[in-house]
Write a protein that holds these residues in place. Structure first.
Motif, PDB file in Angstrom:
ATOM      1  N   GLY A   1       0.671  -1.392   0.052  1.00 36.86           N
ATOM      2  CA  GLY A   1       0.110  -0.045   0.017  1.00 36.86           C
ATOM      3  C   GLY A   1       0.734   1.250   0.018  1.00 36.86           C
ATOM      4  N   GLY A   2       1.846   1.395   0.583  1.00 37.01           N
ATOM      5  CA  GLY A   2       2.547   2.374   0.743  1.00 37.01           C
ATOM      6  C   GLY A   2       3.267   2.758  -0.454  1.00 37.01           C
ATOM      7  N   ALA A   3       4.464   2.266  -0.925  1.00 35.71           N
ATOM      8  CA  ALA A   3       5.203   2.697  -1.944  1.00 35.71           C
ATOM      9  C   ALA A   3       4.501   2.121  -3.195  1.00 35.71           C
ATOM     10  N   TYR A   4       3.691   1.186  -3.178  1.00 35.47           N
ATOM     11  CA  TYR A   4       3.010   0.478  -4.539  1.00 35.47           C
ATOM     12  C   TYR A   4       1.704   1.549  -4.766  1.00 35.47           C
ATOM     13  N   GLY A   5       1.109   1.683  -3.611  1.00 33.69           N
ATOM     14  CA  GLY A   5      -0.212   2.399  -3.997  1.00 33.69           C
ATOM     15  C   GLY A   5       0.079   3.791  -4.154  1.00 33.69           C
ATOM     16  N   GLY A   6       0.927   4.475  -3.240  1.00 29.49           N
ATOM     17  CA  GLY A   6       1.314   5.901  -3.378  1.00 29.49           C
ATOM     18  C   GLY A   6       1.845   6.320  -4.686  1.00 29.49           C
ATOM     19  N   GLY A   7       2.681   5.383  -4.959  1.00 34.43           N
ATOM     20  CA  GLY A   7       3.551   5.547  -6.364  1.00 34.43           C
ATOM     21  C   GLY A   7       2.871   5.552  -7.571  1.00 34.43           C
ATOM     22  N   LEU A   8       1.865   4.735  -7.610  1.00 36.80           N
ATOM     23  CA  LEU A   8       1.061   4.543  -8.809  1.00 36.80           C
ATOM     24  C   LEU A   8      -0.367   5.109  -8.833  1.00 36.80           C
TER      25      LEU A   8
ATOM     26  N   GLU B   1     -14.354  -1.785  -5.622  1.00 37.10           N
ATOM     27  CA  GLU B   1     -13.412  -0.693  -6.260  1.00 37.10           C
ATOM     28  C   GLU B   1     -12.565  -1.460  -6.980  1.00 37.10           C
ATOM     29  N   ILE B   2     -12.180  -0.975  -8.242  1.00 36.41           N
ATOM     30  CA  ILE B   2     -10.798  -1.455  -9.113  1.00 36.41           C
ATOM     31  C   ILE B   2     -10.499  -0.476  -9.861  1.00 36.41           C
ATOM     32  N   SER B   3      -8.944  -0.492  -9.909  1.00 39.17           N
ATOM     33  CA  SER B   3      -8.307   0.604 -10.513  1.00 39.17           C
ATOM     34  C   SER B   3      -6.945   0.229 -11.100  1.00 39.17           C
ATOM     35  N   VAL B   4      -6.375   0.900 -12.396  1.00 37.35           N
ATOM     36  CA  VAL B   4      -5.166   0.526 -12.949  1.00 37.35           C
ATOM     37  C   VAL B   4      -4.506   2.011 -13.196  1.00 37.35           C
ATOM     38  N   GLY B   5      -3.313   1.657 -12.735  1.00 34.10           N
ATOM     39  CA  GLY B   5      -2.374   3.052 -12.925  1.00 34.10           C
ATOM     40  C   GLY B   5      -1.215   2.674 -13.973  1.00 34.10           C
ATOM     41  N   LEU B   6      -0.932   3.606 -14.811  1.00 32.68           N
ATOM     42  CA  LEU B   6       0.167   3.424 -16.003  1.00 32.68           C
ATOM     43  C   LEU B   6       1.026   4.363 -15.431  1.00 32.68           C
ATOM     44  N   THR B   7       2.467   4.116 -15.406  1.00 33.46           N
ATOM     45  CA  THR B   7       3.319   5.110 -15.256  1.00 33.46           C
ATOM     46  C   THR B   7       4.618   4.657 -15.845  1.00 33.46           C
ATOM     47  N   ARG B   8       5.670   5.530 -15.818  1.00 33.27           N
ATOM     48  CA  ARG B   8       6.939   5.118 -16.301  1.00 33.27           C
ATOM     49  C   ARG B   8       7.836   4.653 -15.055  1.00 33.27           C
ATOM     50  N   ALA B   9       8.448   3.477 -15.357  1.00 32.73           N
ATOM     51  CA  ALA B   9       9.212   3.163 -13.873  1.00 32.73           C
ATOM     52  C   ALA B   9      10.354   4.053 -13.605  1.00 32.73           C
ATOM     53  N   ASP B  10      10.850   4.177 -12.520  1.00 33.93           N
ATOM     54  CA  ASP B  10      11.692   5.118 -12.035  1.00 33.93           C
ATOM     55  C   ASP B  10      12.891   4.612 -11.208  1.00 33.93           C
ATOM     56  N   GLY B  11      13.905   4.188 -12.247  1.00 34.61           N
ATOM     57  CA  GLY B  11      15.180   3.594 -11.499  1.00 34.61           C
ATOM     58  C   GLY B  11      14.923   2.459 -10.755  1.00 34.61           C
ATOM     59  N   THR B  12      15.835   2.203  -9.800  1.00 34.26           N
ATOM     60  CA  THR B  12      15.712   0.797  -9.255  1.00 34.26           C
ATOM     61  C   THR B  12      14.586   0.610  -8.261  1.00 34.26           C
ATOM     62  N   ASP B  13      13.866   1.889  -7.980  1.00 34.03           N
ATOM     63  CA  ASP B  13      12.695   1.483  -6.965  1.00 34.03           C
ATOM     64  C   ASP B  13      11.649   0.451  -7.927  1.00 34.03           C
ATOM     65  N   ALA B  14      11.846   0.420  -9.127  1.00 33.08           N
ATOM     66  CA  ALA B  14      10.499  -0.134  -9.986  1.00 33.08           C
ATOM     67  C   ALA B  14      10.666  -1.602  -9.359  1.00 33.08           C
ATOM     68  N   ASN B  15      11.958  -2.145  -9.155  1.00 32.43           N
ATOM     69  CA  ASN B  15      11.974  -3.643  -8.618  1.00 32.43           C
ATOM     70  C   ASN B  15      11.147  -3.917  -7.589  1.00 32.43           C
ATOM     71  N   GLN B  16      11.315  -2.822  -6.634  1.00 31.76           N
ATOM     72  CA  GLN B  16      10.354  -2.948  -5.465  1.00 31.76           C
ATOM     73  C   GLN B  16       8.954  -3.144  -5.666  1.00 31.76           C
ATOM     74  N   GLN B  17       8.387  -2.630  -6.481  1.00 34.68           N
ATOM     75  CA  GLN B  17       7.162  -2.646  -7.022  1.00 34.68           C
ATOM     76  C   GLN B  17       6.743  -4.014  -7.424  1.00 34.68           C
TER      77      GLN B  17
END
Length: 419
Positions: A67-74, A147-163
């Protein structure tokens, strides 16, 4: 080892919101440099706040699972569920490339990819953050609104692997999580857990996150309620099973809107110096130091951590006990607020010890803490619990470490030389 970052991150969320509000009040000449500098200062503030409230914020920052990095980020949902805002301000370059897919087209894509049912109250987010878009709605398949949602974003560096890395179960008591590398080199994580890892509400959060081989993230999230937070549960499980979630995020229909996302500029060093780096980004040295200071007779059954934070699960033959330590330099300015009435040791170190109930609402959990601040500003806080984690029932009467042992660990000179 799964990712040891936190599920909920209220301090980062608050930082992002503060930066966003501040940015709206004036127009700086060098927006990118301003943001980079602000984030650097913010990271210091987050670290200080993390150390100030050890258990709550370390759990929040050390267990990011979903929820934190994944949800907040996307998805920009945040704790308030504001669908039209993102969590962190960012540089605002002029988008280049073809005209973006219309909001109605994003809604149409999501509608087509869902199994039979109706997508009610659909909405999109085309926020000011470059390289990010999302679409959401309430899906009704006749078995209960969700509720259902889809987020689209460009990956941002090494943090993307944590997602696309499953969270640590010590912090996040989820039901299932799977990581897969697809034939084209993309990485997929499918998560089945809960909106709140301590289960204070039974809202389920199932999620699929795809990191494409060419650097995009597609993040789908669903619930067994018509809203992420604050809504009554409408069904036993979210509507899409793991295979359907995988199909949703891996669909080629997202390719066009993904390709239209503007690129993000490379971050520039803040004015006055290069970005801060950590000598122990994964907390390995912190854990090694903690292990070396354990009294005899304790067997380490699990461990993890991140920058400045480490945890161990130990067993002395009488039941598992969770132990965590937070090490943070530069805390002298907070001495008055954090150590009122503390004992001053001969070398000038401030010491405060506490015994209290666990902070996650689980009955019977005990938390014993030794909190120290050295004259040079280094704060070392160690806590032990009478359970294997903070969200499961107690496994023993008291923590495996006594208060005398916790104090000896926190005041050890080894923390001054960890590298």
């Amino acid at each position: 080892m799964p990712s040891e970052q936190p599920f909920e991150a209220p301090f980062e969320d608050g930082l992002g919101e503060a930066l966003r509000r501040t940015g709206e009040t004036f127009a700086p000449t060098d927006r990118a440099a301003l943001v980079d500098a602000g984030l650097t200062r913010g990271r210091r503030r987050v670290a200080r706040r993390r150390a100030a409230t050890v258990t709550g914020s370390v759990l929040a920052l050390a267990a990011v699972g979903i929820g934190g990095a994944y949800g907040g980020g996307l998805l920009g949902g945040g704790q308030g569920g504001g669908h039209g805002e993102t969590s962190v301000a960012a540089p605002d370059p002029t988008p280049t490339g073809p005209a973006p897919t219309a909001d109605a087209d994003l809604i149409a894509i999501l509608t087509r990819l869902l199994p039979g049912g109706e997508l009610k109250n659909p909405s999109t987010n085309t926020s000011d953050t470059p390289g990010y878009r999302s679409v959401r709605g309430v899906f009704d398949d006749g078995k209960g609104d969700a509720e259902i949602s889809v987020g689209l974003t460009r990956a941002d560096g090494t943090d993307a692997n944590q997602q696309v890395t499953c969270p640590d179960k010590v912090f996040n008591a989820y039901d299932d999580c799977a990581e897969t590398e697809l034939a084209d080199g993309s990485r997929l994580m499918v998560f089945q857990g809960y909106e709140y890892p301590d289960r204070r509400e039974d809202t389920k959060n199932w999620r699929a996150v795809l990191l494409t081989s060419d650097g995009f993230l597609v993040d789908a999230s669903e619930y067994n309620a018509p809203a992420e937070k604050g809504a009554e549960i409408s069904r036993a499980d979210p509507p899409l099973n793991p295979a359907q979630l995988k199909t949703l995020v891996t669909s080629d229909e997202w390719r066009a809107p993904l390709n239209e996302l503007p690129t993000r500029p490379s971050p520039r060093p803040p004015a006055g110096g290069a970005p801060e780096t950590s000598a122990d980004p994964d907390g390995v040295n912190t854990r090694k130091t903690l292990v070396s200071l354990l009294p005899a007779g304790l067997k380490v059954t699990d461990e993890g951590g991140q920058e400045g934070f480490g945890y161990l699960v130990v067993d002395d033959g009488k039941g598992l006990s969770y132990v965590q330590v937070n090490v943070q330099p530069g805390m002298s300015d907070d001495a008055g607020a954090l150590f009122p009435g503390a004992t001053t040791l001969p070398d000038g170190t401030l010491l405060k010890t506490t015994k209290k109930a666990g902070e996650k609402g689980v009955g019977g959990i005990k938390m014993w803490t030794a909190d120290t601040l050295r004259p040079d500003g280094l704060r070392v806080v160690i806590s032990a619990f009478n359970a294997a984690d903070q969200v499961s029932p107690a496994t023993r009467g008291n923590p495996a470490l006594t208060m005398k042992q916790l104090t000896a660990i926190a005041t050890s000179q080894k923390w001054l030389t960890r590298t």
